[in-house]
Design a protein around this motif. Structure first.
Motif, PDB file in Angstrom:
ATOM      1  N   ASN A 145      -5.976   7.302   0.977  1.00  0.00           N
ATOM      2  CA  ASN A 145      -7.135   6.412   1.045  1.00  0.00           C
ATOM      3  C   ASN A 145      -8.331   7.046   1.760  1.00  0.00           C
ATOM      4  OD1 ASN A 145      -6.432   4.005  -0.398  1.00  0.00           O
ATOM      5  ND2 ASN A 145      -4.898   3.645   1.168  1.00  0.00           N
ATOM      6  N   ARG A 189      -2.551   5.500  -3.397  1.00  0.00           N
ATOM      7  CA  ARG A 189      -3.331   4.609  -2.533  1.00  0.00           C
ATOM      8  C   ARG A 189      -2.721   3.213  -2.431  1.00  0.00           C
ATOM      9  NH1 ARG A 189      -7.332   7.248  -5.550  1.00  0.00           N
ATOM     10  NH2 ARG A 189      -8.675   8.504  -4.228  1.00  0.00           N
ATOM     11  N   HIS A 196      -9.241  10.116   1.225  1.00  0.00           N
ATOM     12  CA  HIS A 196      -9.816  11.064   0.266  1.00  0.00           C
ATOM     13  C   HIS A 196     -10.137  10.310  -1.022  1.00  0.00           C
ATOM     14  CE1 HIS A 196      -8.995  14.568   2.742  1.00  0.00           C
ATOM     15  NE2 HIS A 196      -7.851  13.982   3.055  1.00  0.00           N
ATOM     16  N   GLN A 197     -11.351   9.823  -1.112  1.00  0.00           N
ATOM     17  CA  GLN A 197     -11.748   9.009  -2.263  1.00  0.00           C
ATOM     18  C   GLN A 197     -11.754   9.788  -3.566  1.00  0.00           C
ATOM     19  OE1 GLN A 197     -11.994   5.677  -2.110  1.00  0.00           O
ATOM     20  NE2 GLN A 197     -11.302   6.010  -0.013  1.00  0.00           N
ATOM     21  N   ASP A 198     -11.862  11.123  -3.489  1.00  0.00           N
ATOM     22  CA  ASP A 198     -11.893  11.930  -4.711  1.00  0.00           C
ATOM     23  C   ASP A 198     -10.504  12.397  -5.143  1.00  0.00           C
ATOM     24  OD1 ASP A 198     -11.763  13.548  -2.458  1.00  0.00           O
ATOM     25  OD2 ASP A 198     -13.103  15.082  -3.246  1.00  0.00           O
TER      26      ASP A 198
END
Length: 117
Positions: A82, A109, A84-86
């Motif tokens: 969560n 996630r 690391h959005q990418d």
């Protein structure tokens, strides 16, 4: 006297075991172990995880031996995912298989860590 010495020895052994187990599974250690995987998980390093990444995946598996450790480790991995959005979901889900590691922990996630046995 012998029973007192045996009891003290057993207590010391138990304390060492508990403290060692506590050191074995922490989110900090999980994060450090999986840090080399970030490039693969975000797609920056191609389609194949590095040997360092796979060594980290194996280290995480070794940390998570009991159900409680697996659930705690899962929570750490979920929190890291969560952050690391990418992160690419397909790369995350394929990571253990690409590293040839059989794991009960899913890199995701939205995994429900309480369902891990």
């Amino acid at each position: 006297m012998k029973s007192c010495v045996a009891a003290i020895f057993a207590l010391v052994a138990l304390v060492l075991l508990v403290s060692h187990r506590g050191e074995a599974m922490t989110c900090g250690r999980v994060d450090v172990a999986l840090a080399p995987c970030i490039g693969y998980l975000t797609g920056r390093d191609g389609d194949t995880p590095s040997p360092r990444c796979c060594a980290g995946v194996k280290a995480v598996k070794e940390m998570a031996q009991t159900t409680a450790d697996k659930r705690a480790c899962c929570s750490c991995v979920k929190d890291a995912a969560n952050r690391h959005q990418d992160l690419k979901d397909a790369a995350a889900q394929s990571l253990p298989a690409k590293c040839d590691v059989q794991m009960d922990i899913i890199v995701s996630r939205d995994v429900n860590c309480d369902k891990i046995n």
